[in-house]
Design a protein around this motif. Structure first.
Motif, PDB file in Angstrom:
ATOM      1  N   GLU A  21       5.527 -12.239  13.665  1.00  0.00           N
ATOM      2  CA  GLU A  21       6.367 -13.199  12.942  1.00  0.00           C
ATOM      3  C   GLU A  21       5.682 -13.709  11.682  1.00  0.00           C
ATOM      4  O   GLU A  21       6.353 -14.118  10.732  1.00  0.00           O
ATOM      5  N   LYS A  22       4.360 -13.683  11.635  1.00  0.00           N
ATOM      6  CA  LYS A  22       3.634 -14.090  10.429  1.00  0.00           C
ATOM      7  C   LYS A  22       3.391 -12.896   9.504  1.00  0.00           C
ATOM      8  O   LYS A  22       3.380 -13.061   8.287  1.00  0.00           O
ATOM      9  N   ALA A  23       3.199 -11.719  10.080  1.00  0.00           N
ATOM     10  CA  ALA A  23       2.915 -10.531   9.273  1.00  0.00           C
ATOM     11  C   ALA A  23       4.145 -10.058   8.503  1.00  0.00           C
ATOM     12  O   ALA A  23       4.043  -9.674   7.333  1.00  0.00           O
ATOM     13  N   GLU A  24       5.298 -10.074   9.167  1.00  0.00           N
ATOM     14  CA  GLU A  24       6.508  -9.502   8.562  1.00  0.00           C
ATOM     15  C   GLU A  24       6.845 -10.089   7.190  1.00  0.00           C
ATOM     16  O   GLU A  24       7.045  -9.332   6.229  1.00  0.00           O
ATOM     17  N   PRO A  25       6.909 -11.430   7.026  1.00  0.00           N
ATOM     18  CA  PRO A  25       7.254 -11.934   5.690  1.00  0.00           C
ATOM     19  C   PRO A  25       6.204 -11.631   4.624  1.00  0.00           C
ATOM     20  O   PRO A  25       6.534 -11.492   3.444  1.00  0.00           O
ATOM     21  N   ILE A  26       4.947 -11.481   5.034  1.00  0.00           N
ATOM     22  CA  ILE A  26       3.906 -11.156   4.052  1.00  0.00           C
ATOM     23  C   ILE A  26       4.053  -9.703   3.609  1.00  0.00           C
ATOM     24  O   ILE A  26       3.913  -9.388   2.421  1.00  0.00           O
ATOM     25  N   TYR A  27       4.358  -8.796   4.552  1.00  0.00           N
ATOM     26  CA  TYR A  27       4.642  -7.413   4.152  1.00  0.00           C
ATOM     27  C   TYR A  27       5.817  -7.378   3.174  1.00  0.00           C
ATOM     28  O   TYR A  27       5.779  -6.665   2.171  1.00  0.00           O
TER      29      TYR A  27
END
Length: 168
Positions: free
Chosen positions: A70-76
């Motif tokens: 959930e934290k990685a997805e928006p940064i990608y």
């Protein structure tokens, strides 16, 4: 996979200490502590990285590796939305595609990977992208497209895996 830069020995030592402390404290204080500690660890590492694109990549990849999708997805997505396509763009597409598949967001993963392959058919990661695209088709019940796409995989080991999927 294509060559990715290796982590430094200092990073590996810091990661070993981090893993030990996290495991110990998770057993005592619970998962919220682990997340708090991961955030501190990642932010300390980010201060050492001067390039903003590299910082985003490091942050996204580490959250992904720590299982915090959930934290990685928006940064990608932030990396992909950057108008200056850099060395991390292709990697971000690849790992975001994997992340979406793990989250069973097959339609979104399919569109991301398919659009990338259309624009970048000669990518050094094309076999991997094709394999994951075929997996999306398979999970969406589009079996004929899955078979056709598995057959496009050129990497020998992946091709063997692809043929196993076709046989099933």
């Amino acid at each position: 996979l294509p060559h990715l830069p290796q982590r430094s020995d200092d990073f590996l030592e810091e990661k070993h200490v981090f893993d030990f402390i996290t495991d110990m404290y998770v057993n005592v204080f619970g998962l919220n502590f682990a997340y708090w500690y991961q955030d501190i660890f990642i932010n300390l590492q980010l201060k050492k990285i001067k390039d903003s694109a590299n910082r985003l990549w490091y942050q996204a990849r580490n959250y992904d590796l720590f299982g915090r999708l959930e934290k990685a997805e928006p940064i990608y997505h932030k990396i992909l939305n950057n108008q200056n396509k850099n060395v991390f763009y292709e990697r971000a597409v690849f790992f975001l595609g994997q992340l979406l598949i793990r989250k069973k967001k097959y339609l979104e993963a399919k569109e991301l990977i398919r659009n990338f392959l259309i624009k970048n058919p000669d990518s050094q990661w094309a076999s991997y992208f094709s394999f994951y695209l075929a997996s999306c088709y398979e999970n969406l019940g589009e079996m004929q497209k899955a078979i056709e796409t598995y057959k496009q995989v050129k990497d020998a080991k992946l091709y063997a895996d692809a043929m196993m999927h076709i046989e099933q």
